[in-house]
Design an enzyme around this catalytic site. Sequence first.
Site, PDB file in Angstrom:
ATOM      1  N   ASN A   9       1.004  -1.673   0.183  1.00 48.04           N
ATOM      2  CA  ASN A   9      -0.514  -0.129   0.005  1.00 48.04           C
ATOM      3  C   ASN A   9       1.012   1.303  -0.035  1.00 48.04           C
ATOM      4  O   ASN A   9       1.708   1.506   1.091  1.00 48.04           O
ATOM      5  CB  ASN A   9      -0.938   0.033   1.560  1.00 48.04           C
ATOM      6  CG  ASN A   9      -1.967   1.084   1.195  1.00 48.04           C
ATOM      7  OD1 ASN A   9      -1.049   2.417   1.061  1.00 48.04           O
ATOM      8  ND2 ASN A   9      -2.984   0.880   1.733  1.00 48.04           N
ATOM      9  N   HIS A  12       0.938   6.626   1.694  1.00 48.14           N
ATOM     10  CA  HIS A  12       1.627   7.470   2.708  1.00 48.14           C
ATOM     11  C   HIS A  12       3.044   7.981   1.649  1.00 48.14           C
ATOM     12  O   HIS A  12       3.898   8.951   2.275  1.00 48.14           O
ATOM     13  CB  HIS A  12       2.482   6.766   4.236  1.00 48.14           C
ATOM     14  CG  HIS A  12       0.912   6.463   4.669  1.00 48.14           C
ATOM     15  ND1 HIS A  12       0.106   7.159   4.726  1.00 48.14           N
ATOM     16  CD2 HIS A  12      -0.378   5.136   5.122  1.00 48.14           C
ATOM     17  CE1 HIS A  12      -0.933   7.584   5.021  1.00 48.14           C
ATOM     18  NE2 HIS A  12      -0.708   5.534   5.764  1.00 48.14           N
ATOM     19  N   HIS A  45      -5.733   3.878  -1.672  1.00 51.49           N
ATOM     20  CA  HIS A  45      -6.906   4.137  -1.106  1.00 51.49           C
ATOM     21  C   HIS A  45      -7.165   5.585  -1.591  1.00 51.49           C
ATOM     22  O   HIS A  45      -6.403   6.522  -1.309  1.00 51.49           O
ATOM     23  CB  HIS A  45      -6.612   4.134   0.293  1.00 51.49           C
ATOM     24  CG  HIS A  45      -8.065   4.256   1.234  1.00 51.49           C
ATOM     25  ND1 HIS A  45      -8.437   4.214   2.414  1.00 51.49           N
ATOM     26  CD2 HIS A  45      -9.561   4.724   0.468  1.00 51.49           C
ATOM     27  CE1 HIS A  45     -10.166   5.060   2.704  1.00 51.49           C
ATOM     28  NE2 HIS A  45     -10.532   5.172   1.479  1.00 51.49           N
ATOM     29  N   ARG A  47      -8.932   8.523  -0.709  1.00 48.91           N
ATOM     30  CA  ARG A  47     -10.389   8.081   0.206  1.00 48.91           C
ATOM     31  C   ARG A  47     -10.722  10.086  -0.326  1.00 48.91           C
ATOM     32  O   ARG A  47     -10.653  10.838  -1.700  1.00 48.91           O
ATOM     33  CB  ARG A  47      -9.470   9.133   1.200  1.00 48.91           C
ATOM     34  CG  ARG A  47      -8.827   7.899   2.317  1.00 48.91           C
ATOM     35  CD  ARG A  47      -8.240   8.185   3.313  1.00 48.91           C
ATOM     36  NE  ARG A  47      -9.332   8.547   4.419  1.00 48.91           N
ATOM     37  CZ  ARG A  47      -9.539   7.784   5.801  1.00 48.91           C
ATOM     38  NH1 ARG A  47      -8.978   7.322   5.565  1.00 48.91           N
ATOM     39  NH2 ARG A  47     -10.435   8.170   6.080  1.00 48.91           N
ATOM     40  N   ARG A  51      -7.172  13.225   0.577  1.00 53.20           N
ATOM     41  CA  ARG A  51      -5.638  13.442   1.475  1.00 53.20           C
ATOM     42  C   ARG A  51      -4.556  12.507   1.557  1.00 53.20           C
ATOM     43  O   ARG A  51      -3.303  13.266   2.092  1.00 53.20           O
ATOM     44  CB  ARG A  51      -6.056  13.110   2.805  1.00 53.20           C
ATOM     45  CG  ARG A  51      -5.584  11.789   3.417  1.00 53.20           C
ATOM     46  CD  ARG A  51      -5.699  12.098   4.647  1.00 53.20           C
ATOM     47  NE  ARG A  51      -7.463  12.080   5.456  1.00 53.20           N
ATOM     48  CZ  ARG A  51      -7.739  10.813   6.774  1.00 53.20           C
ATOM     49  NH1 ARG A  51      -6.769  10.007   7.048  1.00 53.20           N
ATOM     50  NH2 ARG A  51      -8.371  11.324   7.108  1.00 53.20           N
ATOM     51  N   GLU A  72      -8.463   0.481  -2.467  1.00 44.87           N
ATOM     52  CA  GLU A  72      -9.308   0.555  -1.499  1.00 44.87           C
ATOM     53  C   GLU A  72     -10.541   1.440  -2.537  1.00 44.87           C
ATOM     54  O   GLU A  72      -9.931   2.939  -2.100  1.00 44.87           O
ATOM     55  CB  GLU A  72      -8.737   1.098  -1.087  1.00 44.87           C
ATOM     56  CG  GLU A  72      -7.803  -0.500  -0.349  1.00 44.87           C
ATOM     57  CD  GLU A  72      -6.931  -0.022   1.153  1.00 44.87           C
ATOM     58  OE1 GLU A  72      -5.945  -1.267   1.306  1.00 44.87           O
ATOM     59  OE2 GLU A  72      -7.006   0.789   1.866  1.00 44.87           O
ATOM     60  N   THR A 103      -8.073   4.112   8.246  1.00 37.01           N
ATOM     61  CA  THR A 103      -9.565   2.963   8.496  1.00 37.01           C
ATOM     62  C   THR A 103      -9.320   2.094   9.799  1.00 37.01           C
ATOM     63  O   THR A 103      -9.010   0.706   9.776  1.00 37.01           O
ATOM     64  CB  THR A 103      -9.414   1.972   6.997  1.00 37.01           C
ATOM     65  OG1 THR A 103      -9.212   2.434   5.431  1.00 37.01           O
ATOM     66  CG2 THR A 103     -10.882   1.626   7.077  1.00 37.01           C
ATOM     67  N   GLU A 153     -11.180  -8.804   3.470  1.00 37.50           N
ATOM     68  CA  GLU A 153      -9.906  -8.662   4.282  1.00 37.50           C
ATOM     69  C   GLU A 153     -10.180  -8.783   4.736  1.00 37.50           C
ATOM     70  O   GLU A 153     -11.405  -7.869   6.046  1.00 37.50           O
ATOM     71  CB  GLU A 153      -9.719  -7.567   3.112  1.00 37.50           C
ATOM     72  CG  GLU A 153      -8.357  -7.179   3.607  1.00 37.50           C
ATOM     73  CD  GLU A 153      -7.258  -6.318   3.132  1.00 37.50           C
ATOM     74  OE1 GLU A 153      -7.164  -5.976   2.061  1.00 37.50           O
ATOM     75  OE2 GLU A 153      -6.640  -6.122   3.178  1.00 37.50           O
ATOM     76  N   HIS A 192      -4.252  -4.359   7.533  1.00 36.42           N
ATOM     77  CA  HIS A 192      -4.408  -2.903   8.526  1.00 36.42           C
ATOM     78  C   HIS A 192      -3.564  -3.376   9.925  1.00 36.42           C
ATOM     79  O   HIS A 192      -3.039  -4.070  10.655  1.00 36.42           O
ATOM     80  CB  HIS A 192      -5.594  -2.851   9.135  1.00 36.42           C
ATOM     81  CG  HIS A 192      -5.755  -1.602   9.655  1.00 36.42           C
ATOM     82  ND1 HIS A 192      -5.289  -0.688  10.562  1.00 36.42           N
ATOM     83  CD2 HIS A 192      -5.968  -0.087   8.761  1.00 36.42           C
ATOM     84  CE1 HIS A 192      -5.054   0.398  10.218  1.00 36.42           C
ATOM     85  NE2 HIS A 192      -5.818   1.032   9.042  1.00 36.42           N
TER      86      HIS A 192
HETATM   87  N1  PXP Z   1      -5.774  -3.312   3.887  1.00 36.36           N
HETATM   88  C1  PXP Z   1      -7.025  -2.153   4.202  1.00 36.36           C
HETATM   89  C2  PXP Z   1      -8.520  -1.947   3.567  1.00 36.36           C
HETATM   90  C3  PXP Z   1      -6.548  -0.827   4.767  1.00 36.36           C
HETATM   91  O1  PXP Z   1      -7.455   0.250   4.285  1.00 36.36           O
HETATM   92  C4  PXP Z   1      -4.873  -0.437   5.160  1.00 36.36           C
HETATM   93  C5  PXP Z   1      -4.921   0.825   5.219  1.00 36.36           C
HETATM   94  O2  PXP Z   1      -5.353   1.957   4.585  1.00 36.36           O
HETATM   95  C6  PXP Z   1      -4.323  -1.481   4.820  1.00 36.36           C
HETATM   96  C7  PXP Z   1      -4.331  -2.478   4.974  1.00 36.36           C
HETATM   97  C8  PXP Z   1      -2.879  -1.165   5.536  1.00 36.36           C
HETATM   98  O3  PXP Z   1      -2.708  -1.084   6.286  1.00 36.36           O
HETATM   99  P1  PXP Z   1      -1.243  -0.391   6.938  1.00 36.36           P
HETATM  100  O4  PXP Z   1      -1.218   1.148   6.159  1.00 36.36           O
HETATM  101  O5  PXP Z   1      -1.313  -0.163   9.133  1.00 36.36           O
HETATM  102  O6  PXP Z   1      -0.199  -1.571   6.216  1.00 36.36           O
END
Ligand code: PXP
Length: 242
Positions: A9, A12, A45, A47, A51, A72, A103, A153, A192
């Site tokens: 992901n 960031h 994602h 959003r 952001r 996402e 999330t 998930e 997550h």
């Molecule tokens: N899976 C989903 C569905 C998420 O919304 C997120 C965070 O955006 C992640 C995985 C990844 O989470 P993290 O950034 O804490 O590794």
Amino acid sequence: MSRLRLGVNIDHVATLRNARGGAHPCPVQAAQMAERAGADGITLHLREDRRHIRDEDVLAIKRAISIPMNFEMAATPAMQAFALKLKPHAVCIVPERREERTTEGGLEVVAAKDYLAAFIAPLTQAGIRVSLFVAADTAQIHAAKAVGAPVIELHTGHYAECTGEKQAHALEALAQAASLAHSLGLEVHAGHGLSYDNTPPVAAIPEVTELNIGHFLIGQAVFDGLSKVIERMRGIMDEARA
Ligand code: PXP
């Protein structure tokens, strides 16, 4: 056990870029680097408040990668329209509140069954694989099956946040949820809050086929570089699976 896929992901990277308002660091470059380092997919994602990832990032990344994109999004008509145009490999429907930092919980599927069934249908018809981001909760998993999602998930945030006995219980709940979902014919992903330390027990749950990991990998990349961090996480996952 089957090989566990790693979805990286990259939200960031965009968060960091947006902190200065320029073009650096570039999420497209990060996605390509993740692909070269062994990511099996790119997760991002979009959003509602944009952001981190923006519309143009999603489009550019889709063009730039050859691994699957896991898009996402919240279950809103605007996001559905965006996804139907984009046609990513997969969509993961997540709950979204503007004031949250990330999330925070799983999707409420039970109470929104009819809405979600109607929401998912056109995405599935367009050939997009839909997953629902849910807590390790029996009722939510049965509801996910009922609304026609082929994938769930599991939200690992609670597991990742606690320690000791509480964490052991949270892990057990994840394992039971994965087993239930698999028995219903659902594909099971998880994600997550996962890090080098807390990933192995989740990676060892046999029914889980994909992990989506973001914040830790991007944060750790500050110290070690993105490629190295992805390679190390890949190794940790494979070892846990062996
Ligand atoms: N899976 C989903 C569905 C998420 O919304 C997120 C965070 O955006 C992640 C995985 C990844 O989470 P993290 O950034 O804490 O590794």
